[in-house]
Motif scaffolding. Structure first.
Motif, PDB file in Angstrom:
ATOM      1  N   VAL A 151       0.843  -1.204   0.000  1.00 48.42           N
ATOM      2  CA  VAL A 151       0.000   0.000   0.000  1.00 48.42           C
ATOM      3  C   VAL A 151       0.871   1.244   0.000  1.00 48.42           C
ATOM      4  N   ASP A 152       1.889   1.234   0.843  1.00 49.43           N
ATOM      5  CA  ASP A 152       2.787   2.382   0.936  1.00 49.43           C
ATOM      6  C   ASP A 152       3.521   2.607  -0.382  1.00 49.43           C
ATOM      7  N   ASP A 200       5.094   9.632 -13.103  1.00 49.24           N
ATOM      8  CA  ASP A 200       5.416   8.801 -14.259  1.00 49.24           C
ATOM      9  C   ASP A 200       5.552   7.339 -13.835  1.00 49.24           C
ATOM     10  N   ALA A 201       6.272   7.094 -12.744  1.00 47.80           N
ATOM     11  CA  ALA A 201       6.431   5.722 -12.253  1.00 47.80           C
ATOM     12  C   ALA A 201       5.093   5.138 -11.810  1.00 47.80           C
ATOM     13  N   PHE A 202       4.284   5.959 -11.161  1.00 50.66           N
ATOM     14  CA  PHE A 202       2.951   5.538 -10.722  1.00 50.66           C
ATOM     15  C   PHE A 202       2.109   5.068 -11.909  1.00 50.66           C
ATOM     16  N   LEU A 203       2.118   5.844 -12.987  1.00 56.04           N
ATOM     17  CA  LEU A 203       1.331   5.481 -14.165  1.00 56.04           C
ATOM     18  C   LEU A 203       1.924   4.268 -14.882  1.00 56.04           C
ATOM     19  N   GLN A 208       1.007  -1.500 -15.988  1.00 59.45           N
ATOM     20  CA  GLN A 208       1.415  -2.896 -15.839  1.00 59.45           C
ATOM     21  C   GLN A 208       0.428  -3.707 -14.991  1.00 59.45           C
ATOM     22  N   GLY A 209      -0.626  -3.024 -14.498  1.00 60.41           N
ATOM     23  CA  GLY A 209      -1.683  -3.721 -13.775  1.00 60.41           C
ATOM     24  C   GLY A 209      -1.454  -3.869 -12.287  1.00 60.41           C
ATOM     25  N   ASP A 210      -0.551  -3.080 -11.680  1.00 63.54           N
ATOM     26  CA  ASP A 210      -0.358  -3.141 -10.229  1.00 63.54           C
ATOM     27  C   ASP A 210      -1.711  -2.918  -9.544  1.00 63.54           C
ATOM     28  N   PRO A 211      -2.214  -3.891  -8.784  1.00 63.20           N
ATOM     29  CA  PRO A 211      -3.583  -3.794  -8.268  1.00 63.20           C
ATOM     30  C   PRO A 211      -3.815  -2.612  -7.334  1.00 63.20           C
ATOM     31  N   TYR A 212      -2.843  -2.298  -6.470  1.00 63.58           N
ATOM     32  CA  TYR A 212      -3.040  -1.184  -5.553  1.00 63.58           C
ATOM     33  C   TYR A 212      -3.019   0.156  -6.283  1.00 63.58           C
ATOM     34  N   VAL A 213      -2.182   0.270  -7.286  1.00 58.75           N
ATOM     35  CA  VAL A 213      -2.132   1.511  -8.062  1.00 58.75           C
ATOM     36  C   VAL A 213      -3.419   1.683  -8.867  1.00 58.75           C
ATOM     37  N   VAL A 214      -3.914   0.592  -9.437  1.00 55.57           N
ATOM     38  CA  VAL A 214      -5.181   0.662 -10.171  1.00 55.57           C
ATOM     39  C   VAL A 214      -6.317   1.025  -9.223  1.00 55.57           C
ATOM     40  N   ASP A 215      -6.306   0.455  -8.020  1.00 54.10           N
ATOM     41  CA  ASP A 215      -7.286   0.853  -6.994  1.00 54.10           C
ATOM     42  C   ASP A 215      -7.267   2.358  -6.794  1.00 54.10           C
ATOM     43  N   PRO A 250      -9.496  -3.806  -8.555  1.00 54.04           N
ATOM     44  CA  PRO A 250      -8.899  -5.107  -8.216  1.00 54.04           C
ATOM     45  C   PRO A 250      -9.315  -5.654  -6.856  1.00 54.04           C
ATOM     46  N   HIS A 251      -9.491  -4.771  -5.864  1.00 60.48           N
ATOM     47  CA  HIS A 251      -9.841  -5.222  -4.527  1.00 60.48           C
ATOM     48  C   HIS A 251     -11.271  -4.814  -4.206  1.00 60.48           C
ATOM     49  N   ALA A 252     -12.088  -5.801  -3.874  1.00 63.36           N
ATOM     50  CA  ALA A 252     -13.509  -5.550  -3.615  1.00 63.36           C
ATOM     51  C   ALA A 252     -13.713  -4.576  -2.452  1.00 63.36           C
ATOM     52  N   GLU A 253     -12.780  -4.575  -1.508  1.00 62.26           N
ATOM     53  CA  GLU A 253     -12.934  -3.681  -0.347  1.00 62.26           C
ATOM     54  C   GLU A 253     -12.907  -2.217  -0.770  1.00 62.26           C
TER      55      GLU A 253
END
Length: 285
Positions: A151-152, A200-203, A208-215, A250-253
């Motif tokens: 998360v961090d 830029d790194a975040f995007l 690349q589909g990082d689930p927490y970043v997509v959240d 990605p995460h239902a929560e």
């Protein structure tokens, strides 16, 4: 009895006059303090807040709409490799963030020390304005996670978001750079690129589909839609829409929290599909 009352009044008349004058002075000072020192600044602050919000409503709504649409386009086409392969899509995606962040920074400078949170409207405006920041920078949507390190690692530093907005302002510091000016500066100025390196790194991670970043991206989009609806409830400036992409979280929560936060903006069943315009390709929306 009458003689006693007369003598008492005569005897203490000066005292009564003094007490009356004192009480009158206290009451008068209290009334003056209430109206001049309390009510006047309060209503003055409310008027100043209202004037400032009206001044920035149109550009803020339009920049928030542009960023929300780019986020929608981005998350609905993860895996298409547009961000890595298309310089235009990459620079325009970064710019849509920069443009919104610059308007927020300009508003912050305009408000200065104005106590705009003293009013009910000011508190709601503050909550909506900084909702996207909460999604991108905090743990608010991830209290359930058992992987705090992930998360961090997914968050954008809050102060860096403010810094991006600041460097994306023009020389007068009142409005964002145009896209052409920003694109040229981002291409040629290594220091400017360093300011936007985290974004830029975040995007890239999102692409690349990082689930927490997509959240975070989808939550930011939902908060942007809430801000737009708050400032433009009738859809006079931009089309009225509901929050998007809950089915792609990605995460239902996180999706559950967004449903709790924005029940009035939930998509109807008949409108839950992905529109053709949002899948059209890497275009600047």
């Amino acid at each position: 009895m009458t003689d006693w009352l007369t003598r008492s009044f005569q005897q203490y008349s000066v005292l009564w006059i003094l007490l009356s004058s004192l009480m009158g002075g206290i009451i008068g000072a209290g009334v003056k303090f209430f109206f001049e020192d309390l009510l006047r600044p309060f209503f003055g602050a409310r008027r100043a807040t209202s004037v400032t919000v009206r001044k920035y409503t149109t550009p803020l709504v339009r920049s928030a709409e542009s960023l929300e649409r780019r986020i929608n386009n981005f998350v609905r086409n993860i895996g298409e490799d547009w961000y890595e392969s298309s310089p235009y899509y990459r620079s325009s995606s970064i710019y849509t963030f920069a443009n919104f962040l610059a308007w927020v920074r300009s508003i912050e400078e305009e408000f200065g020390f104005l106590p705009y949170e003293s009013s009910r409207f000011g508190k709601r405006f503050n909550r909506r304005l900084y909702g996207p920041f909460k999604a991108l920078s905090s743990f608010s949507y991830f209290g359930w996670s058992k992987d705090p390190a992930a998360v961090d690692a997914s968050q954008l530093p809050r102060l860096m978001l403010s810094a991006m907005g600041e460097v994306a302002l023009d020389q007068e510091g009142k409005a964002p750079l145009s896209f052409s000016s920003f694109a040229v500066a981002h291409e040629r100025d290594a220091q400017l690129r360093r300011w936007f390196a985290d974004l830029d790194a975040f995007l890239q991670h999102a692409a690349q589909g990082d689930p927490y970043v997509v959240d975070r991206l989808i939550a930011a989009g939902a908060n942007l839609r809430a801000l737009i609806t708050f400032l433009d409830p009738g859809g006079a400036l931009v089309p009225r829409r509901r929050i998007s992409n809950l089915e792609l979280v990605p995460h239902a929560e996180v999706a559950d929290q967004l449903r709790t936060d924005f029940p009035e903006l939930l998509p109807k069943a008949a409108r839950s599909g992905i529109s053709r315009s949002d899948r059209a390709g890497p275009v600047d929306q």
